[in-house]
Write a protein that holds these residues in place. Structure first.
Motif, short mmCIF file in Angstrom:
data_model
loop_
_atom_site.label_atom_id
_atom_site.label_comp_id
_atom_site.label_asym_id
_atom_site.label_seq_id
_atom_site.Cartn_x
_atom_site.Cartn_y
_atom_site.Cartn_z
N GLU A 289 -7.65 9.47 5.04
CA GLU A 289 -6.41 10.16 4.71
C GLU A 289 -5.75 9.71 3.41
N GLY A 290 -6.14 8.57 2.90
CA GLY A 290 -5.55 8.08 1.66
C GLY A 290 -4.39 7.12 1.90
N GLU A 291 -4.02 6.43 0.83
CA GLU A 291 -2.98 5.42 0.94
C GLU A 291 -1.62 6.00 1.30
N SER A 292 -1.24 7.13 0.72
CA SER A 292 0.10 7.66 1.00
C SER A 292 0.25 8.03 2.48
N ALA A 293 -0.79 8.58 3.09
CA ALA A 293 -0.73 8.90 4.53
C ALA A 293 -0.62 7.61 5.34
N ARG B 112 0.70 4.79 4.35
CA ARG B 112 2.05 4.22 4.15
C ARG B 112 3.08 4.93 5.02
N ALA B 113 2.94 6.23 5.23
CA ALA B 113 3.86 6.97 6.10
C ALA B 113 3.72 6.49 7.55
N LYS C 84 5.23 2.97 7.70
CA LYS C 84 6.70 2.99 7.67
C LYS C 84 7.26 3.26 9.07
N ASP D 186 7.92 0.25 0.58
CA ASP D 186 8.83 1.34 0.93
C ASP D 186 10.28 0.87 0.86
#
Length: 171
Positions: A53-57, A59-60, A63, A86
């Motif tokens: 899914e990638g890093e941004s997914a 990180r969500a 969080k 974040d």
């Protein structure tokens, strides 16, 4: 103060899990790691989440896991190395007792070999670790109540230093 008794932050491989478990034992409280929460909730490793899914997914997901753990857990809580990226998470850490476990790159090489399943260190791990730390060190320091150097210390010595730095008494 509501929330965890202690929150541990720091780079991957610094020993948050090991020191966190020892610290919880010494304080007579439970231990929790948001990385473990994520793996349990998602049914796959963090590396797999990064790849799929990638890093941004990731990180969500991270969080949400940190927010939940900060609200539910009252013992020792360890956060993943990048959780402090974040701004909302950093705001939630304000007013918490946070220990930043620090180490230099040579210690990171000794501890992790920089060749383990660390998705952010896949290519040229030494250089990438340095760059990650340049980007994150000030954020770790921003949220920290105390900084505990781990270089050349055993987990027991790190735990003792954290107890002293945070002015906590054993159970």
């Amino acid at each position: 103060m509501s929330g965890p008794l202690v929150v541990l932050v720091g780079p991957m491989g610094v020993g948050k899990s090991t020191a966190g478990q020892l610290l919880a034992e010494r304080l007579g409280v439970s231990y929790r790691d948001t990385d473990d929460d994520i793996v349990a909730d998602q049914g796959r490793t963090i590396a797999e989440i990064f790849v799929d899914e990638g890093e941004s997914a990731f990180r969500a997901i991270e969080k949400a896991a940190v927010r939940r753990a900060l609200g539910e857990h009252d013992g020792v809580l360890a956060l993943g190395g990048g959780a402090i990226l974040d701004s909302d998470t950093r705001a939630l850490l304000a007013g918490q007792r946070v220990a930043y476990l620090s180490m230099d790159v040579e210690e990171a090489v000794k501890r992790t070999g920089l060749n383990t399943a660390r998705p952010l260190l896949a290519v040229n791990p030494r250089k990438q670790w340095r760059e990650l730390m340049e980007a994150r060190r000030h954020l770790y320091e921003e949220v920290a109540t105390a900084v505990v150097a781990t270089d050349g210390r055993t987990p027991e010595e790190v735990t003792e230093a954290a107890l002293d730095a945070l002015e906590l008494k054993e159970a």
